[in-house]
Design an enzyme around this catalytic site. Structure first.
Site, PDB file in Angstrom:
ATOM      1  N   ASN A  18      -3.626  -8.991  -5.924  1.00  0.00           N
ATOM      2  CA  ASN A  18      -3.292  -7.868  -5.493  1.00  0.00           C
ATOM      3  C   ASN A  18      -2.181  -8.068  -4.360  1.00  0.00           C
ATOM      4  OD1 ASN A  18      -4.668  -6.116  -7.159  1.00  0.00           O
ATOM      5  ND2 ASN A  18      -6.610  -6.639  -6.097  1.00  0.00           N
ATOM      6  N   TYR A  30      -1.942  -2.966   4.771  1.00  0.00           N
ATOM      7  CA  TYR A  30      -1.060  -4.229   4.579  1.00  0.00           C
ATOM      8  C   TYR A  30       0.436  -4.163   4.855  1.00  0.00           C
ATOM      9  CZ  TYR A  30      -5.150  -5.256   1.980  1.00  0.00           C
ATOM     10  OH  TYR A  30      -6.543  -5.522   1.394  1.00  0.00           O
ATOM     11  N   ALA A  84      -9.149 -10.909  -2.174  1.00  0.00           N
ATOM     12  CA  ALA A  84     -10.502 -10.591  -2.635  1.00  0.00           C
ATOM     13  C   ALA A  84     -11.353 -11.930  -3.101  1.00  0.00           C
ATOM     14  CB  ALA A  84     -10.681  -9.856  -3.638  1.00  0.00           C
ATOM     15  N   GLU A 108      -6.553 -20.507   6.651  1.00  0.00           N
ATOM     16  CA  GLU A 108      -6.897 -19.176   5.835  1.00  0.00           C
ATOM     17  C   GLU A 108      -6.033 -18.084   6.615  1.00  0.00           C
ATOM     18  OE1 GLU A 108     -10.829 -16.724   4.439  1.00  0.00           O
ATOM     19  OE2 GLU A 108     -11.071 -18.052   6.087  1.00  0.00           O
ATOM     20  N   ARG A 117     -13.408  -4.024   8.553  1.00  0.00           N
ATOM     21  CA  ARG A 117     -13.285  -3.318   7.403  1.00  0.00           C
ATOM     22  C   ARG A 117     -14.519  -3.208   6.696  1.00  0.00           C
ATOM     23  NH1 ARG A 117      -8.539  -5.081   3.833  1.00  0.00           N
ATOM     24  NH2 ARG A 117      -8.834  -3.152   2.698  1.00  0.00           N
TER      25      ARG A 117
END
Length: 156
Positions: A18, A30, A84, A108, A117
């Site tokens: 995505n 984002y 994800a 990362e 979130r």
């Protein structure tokens, strides 16, 4: 992998599912900039740091895993936004740990802060195998990750 012509270290900037929809998908989370902007930013930051940047994106878990294998085989550091895949891909975690076991930095990075979130986003199977993690800094997090990679490579 050092670029033979320029003596520059290659860094794969790998983006998961995505992230090809940046600028369109959840811009309040984002941002409104797209993947092309992120690519240009990473290339510019890499140039400033003396790194050869290759920005990649795939919605396919197998492809992202193959890029981890490529990094090991070519001796390339990695900046990884697993998206994800962060929360469940043990296959990707197994491939990512091969990067760090080869002595290569693997940072990362997340555009948003997953810890702030939904509950399912708070667990990362990548963080335990990464060299470091940067979250919640938008595209600037990639710059920080590239700076960390450059520092780690200089210190090695």
């Amino acid at each position: 992998m050092a670029d033979a012509d320029k003596g520059r270290q290659t860094v794969l900037v790998v983006n998961g599912p995505n992230l090809g929809r940046l600028g369109v998908r959840d811009p309040d989370v984002y941002g409104r900039q797209d993947l092309a902007t992120l690519t240009r930013d990473c290339e510019d930051w890499g140039q400033q740091l003396g790194l050869d940047i290759q920005v990649l994106q795939s919605d396919d878990e197998g492809q992202v895993i193959r890029w981890m294998h490529q990094a090991v085989d070519q001796g390339s550091a990695v900046v990884l936004n697993p998206a994800a895949f962060t929360h469940y891909s043990y296959g990707l975690a197994d491939a990512a740990v091969q990067v760090t076991q080869a002595g290569l930095p693997l940072m990362e990075v997340h555009i948003s802060n997953p810890a702030s979130r939904e509950a399912f986003r708070r667990r990362s199977v990548i963080s335990p195998v990464a060299t470091g993690t940067i979250t919640g800094m938008g595209f600037y997090g990639y710059r920080l990750a590239l700076e960390a990679v450059a520092h780690l490579l200089e210190s090695a």
